[in-house]
Design an enzyme around this catalytic site. Structure first.
Site: not given
Ligand SMILES: CC(=O)C(=O)O
Ligand SMILES: NC(=O)C1=CN([C@@H]2O[C@H](COP(=O)(O)OP(=O)(O)OC[C@H]3O[C@@H](n4cnc5c(N)ncnc54)[C@H](O)[C@@H]3O)[C@@H](O)[C@H]2O)C=CC1
Length: 351
Positions: A125, A185
């Site tokens: 990223r 996340d």
């Molecule tokens: C692309 C991205 O940052 C993600 O899917 O976590």
């Protein structure tokens, strides 16, 4: 424990201790919220895979009265607008507009920025940074001019550094500049834990904090499932587990985006739901706690001007506070490393 309410409505414990203040470290400048505000307008900048997944989720979840799309490619933009408008008969009533001209965003309550380059297979990223900073120099000033009271919600990558860039370019107080950060996340983390334990992911309380990226930190010590703190439960029951097993679940989280990108070229659906979830908390003044990228200076002994994800309470004024979660020494050390990683990248920027 005896509790009563203070004049501001927060709970008071023994000795007049303000429990809300004890639980959250509040953010300076957060103005009082106005939950009675009804009409809402959201602008989504960047009508690519991510912008359209967010737009679609916002529409189906009835989160706004007006939805505006902005992109640099007029034909694609008009095509996306018409395609959504043609679903009007099946959706809650929302006015949908689109333009390459930022005047269409005037008076937005929330501006969600997804425009920019995305990773190609195997790319990190942080690699995207300089290209997307140049883009932000074109995008943020007109958004601020047309919606001086808006909240900026940044999604483009690298999201933590770009949230810092948006804060600098906007001149906004930090409570009105938020990065989607590790909300995604953490959702991946909850899914994986739920899958291991065969429970509903909504019953798993678990946070990933720090960078939305390779140096993110899994807060294992505070995970609970259905109200049961997982690690201390295992220890009390004398159930042994390998630390490597925990590390491998976290590794699966950090590798998720790389895997999806290698398979389908981009990620879109999960980030769409993740951002709609944040939009709901903000615009409906829900005061829910989300791991999002906020100005971390002053929290958990972080000293630099760095945006990274911490469990933050969100409402109509943006970031209302940061939860006083207990970190183990190791988690704190990892968080500091994550802050250093972001700061090192940030130090090379010309904004
Ligand atoms: C692309 C991205 O940052 C993600 O899917 O976590
Ligand atoms: N924070 C997160 O969790 C996630 C972030 N992302 C990031 O979101 C960003 C967008 O990803 P995708 O939608 O897949 O890319 P995409 O390439 O499909 O869409 C990007 C859009 O930005 C538009 N754009 C370019 N310059 C513009 C300008 N000056 N003004 C307005 N629009 C402009 C392009 O025309 C394009 O439609 C990337 O940076 C990606 O890494 C993606 C997934 C998750």
């Amino acid at each position: 424990m005896a509790m009563h309410k203070s004049s501001s409505g927060s709970a008071l414990g023994p000795g007049g201790l303000d429990l809300t203040q004890a639980f959250f470290k509040s953010v300076m400048n957060a103005e009082p919220s106005s939950p009675t505000k009804r009409h809402t307008k959201i602008s989504v900048i960047g009508a690519g895979n991510v912008g359209m997944a967010i737009a679609q989720t916002i529409l189906t979840q009835d989160l706004t009265d007006e939805l505006v799309l902005v992109d640099a490619i007029p034909d694609k933009l008009r095509g996306e607008m018409l395609d959504l408008q043609h679903a009007a008969a099946f959706l809650p009533r929302t006015r949908i507009q689109a333009s390459t001209d930022y005047s269409v965003t005037a008076g937005s309550d929330l501006c969600i920025v997804t425009a920019g380059a995305r990773q190609i297979h195997g790319e990190s990223r942080l690699n995207l940074l300089q290209r997307n900073v140049t883009l932000f120099q074109k995008i943020i000033p007109p958004l601020v001019r047309y919606s001086p009271d808006t909240i900026l919600l940044i999604v483009s990558n690298p999201v933590d550094v770009l949230t810092y860039v948006a804060w600098k370019l906007s001149g906004f107080p930090s409570n009105r500049v938020i990065g989607s950060g590790t909300n995604l996340d953490s959702s991946r983390f909850r899914f994986l834990i739920a899958d291991h334990l065969d429970v509903n992911a909504q019953d798993v309380q678990a946070f990933i904090v720090g960078e939305h990226g390779d140096s993110s930190v899994a807060l294992w010590s505070s995970i609970s499932v259905g109200g049961v703190p997982v690690l201390s439960f295992l220890e009390k029951q004398e159930i042994t587990y390998e630390k490597e097993m925990l590390e491998s679940i976290h590794r699966e989280v950090t590798e998720s985006a790389y895997e999806v990108i290698s398979l389908k070229g981009y990620t879109s659906w999960a980030i769409g739901y993740s951002v709609a979830n944040l939009a709901r908390s903000i615009l409906r003044d829900q005061r829910r706690v989300h791991p999002v990228s906020v100005l971390a200076k002053g929290f958990y002994d972080i000293d630099g001007e760095v945006f990274l994800s911490l469990p933050a309470q969100l409402g109509r004024a943006g970031v209302l506070g940061v939860t006083n979660v207990h970190f183990t020494q190791e988690e704190k050390h990892r968080l500091m490393n994550s802050a250093t990683t972001i700061l090192q990248v940030q130090n090379h920027l010309t904004i």
